[in-house]
Design a protein around this motif. Sequence first.
Motif, PDB file in Angstrom:
ATOM      1  N   GLU A   1       0.852  -1.214   0.090  1.00 53.73           N
ATOM      2  CA  GLU A   1      -0.060   0.125   0.087  1.00 53.73           C
ATOM      3  C   GLU A   1       0.932   1.495  -0.189  1.00 53.73           C
ATOM      4  O   GLU A   1       0.444   2.378  -0.673  1.00 53.73           O
ATOM      5  N   GLU A   2       1.914   1.039   0.544  1.00 51.34           N
ATOM      6  CA  GLU A   2       2.936   2.347   0.504  1.00 51.34           C
ATOM      7  C   GLU A   2       3.335   2.603  -0.772  1.00 51.34           C
ATOM      8  O   GLU A   2       3.426   3.633  -1.183  1.00 51.34           O
ATOM      9  N   ALA A   3       3.779   1.310  -1.559  1.00 48.65           N
ATOM     10  CA  ALA A   3       4.076   1.489  -3.160  1.00 48.65           C
ATOM     11  C   ALA A   3       3.007   2.094  -3.915  1.00 48.65           C
ATOM     12  O   ALA A   3       3.301   2.731  -4.636  1.00 48.65           O
ATOM     13  N   LEU A   4       2.003   1.622  -3.356  1.00 51.85           N
ATOM     14  CA  LEU A   4       0.690   2.409  -4.189  1.00 51.85           C
ATOM     15  C   LEU A   4       0.653   3.960  -3.992  1.00 51.85           C
ATOM     16  O   LEU A   4       0.452   4.637  -4.908  1.00 51.85           O
ATOM     17  N   ALA A   5       1.044   4.193  -2.728  1.00 50.61           N
ATOM     18  CA  ALA A   5       0.878   5.649  -2.481  1.00 50.61           C
ATOM     19  C   ALA A   5       1.856   6.425  -3.200  1.00 50.61           C
ATOM     20  O   ALA A   5       1.705   7.564  -3.717  1.00 50.61           O
TER      21      ALA A   5
END
Length: 298
Positions: free
Chosen positions: A201-205
């Motif tokens: 999810e951090e990579a999505l952000a």
Amino acid sequence: MRDVELRHLAAFVAIAEEGSFGRAAARLGYTQSTVSQQVAALEKTVGGSVFDRPGGPRPARVTPLGAVVLERGRELLARSAALGEAVERFKAGDGRIDIGTFQSVSSVILPTVIRRLRDEHPGCDIRLSEEEPDTPQIGQLDLLFYDGQVDGDVERVKLLDDPYLLVAGAGDFPDGPVRLARLDHAPMVAWPLDCDQPEMEEALARGGAHPRIVFRTAVNDALLSMVRAGLGCAVLPWLALRGANVEADPTLSVHELRPSLPAREIYLHWPAGRTLSPLASRAIEIAVEVAGDISGSA
């Protein structure tokens, strides 16, 4: 009595069953003098005669002391034979193996691993533990599959890179890759925030996508059912989608992401410094082969 040797008991039992030293020697492949020496050693250990020796053609007869030794001696020889058989079965790959695993591996990799192990070693006992704690420990497990590297005194082999893909309702997105920006504020169902989920999810952000998480569950089938029901899309590893046979579902569509997210890494771990059983060693070999075949078909 600690000096009683199995070879002495074997000679004694053979004489008792054959009725003569000569026939016992032939049965065991010894000379008659060797058999006599072994019985003499046994009698010295037990402190008395185990045979009456009438001489001539008359058979040797077991003494009362010999009857006690014969009964217990047969039990010891049977246990020794059973131990030998168990050791040989273990060396051949029989025995028990405890494997820690998780959903995707259980659905895609393990079925082939277990089938091949069972084909090669029908008597083996394979036990699975499917838990995904935040800080996994190999503990008493022989092998542990995990999506990442487990800390501690372990050895490991990387099985494959497991790329993240977008799964959505059919027609929700145009065919082909989807830009991460398209997922910004989009409704999404997702795994709980453990294992690799926070990093994903951090990579999505970082890619500009801040989806609106409407539901979380650790059960892959439940997530996919939520996507089918129209609650939102999901970003899941390829292995999870393959295990659920998503590509054959006309109600769902699968898309690559642009830019792509860092792939989840699947490892197989085992305790460092612990001698592996032949069954565990073979399981590692098969898992590496299966993972290679799966990666080639991705």
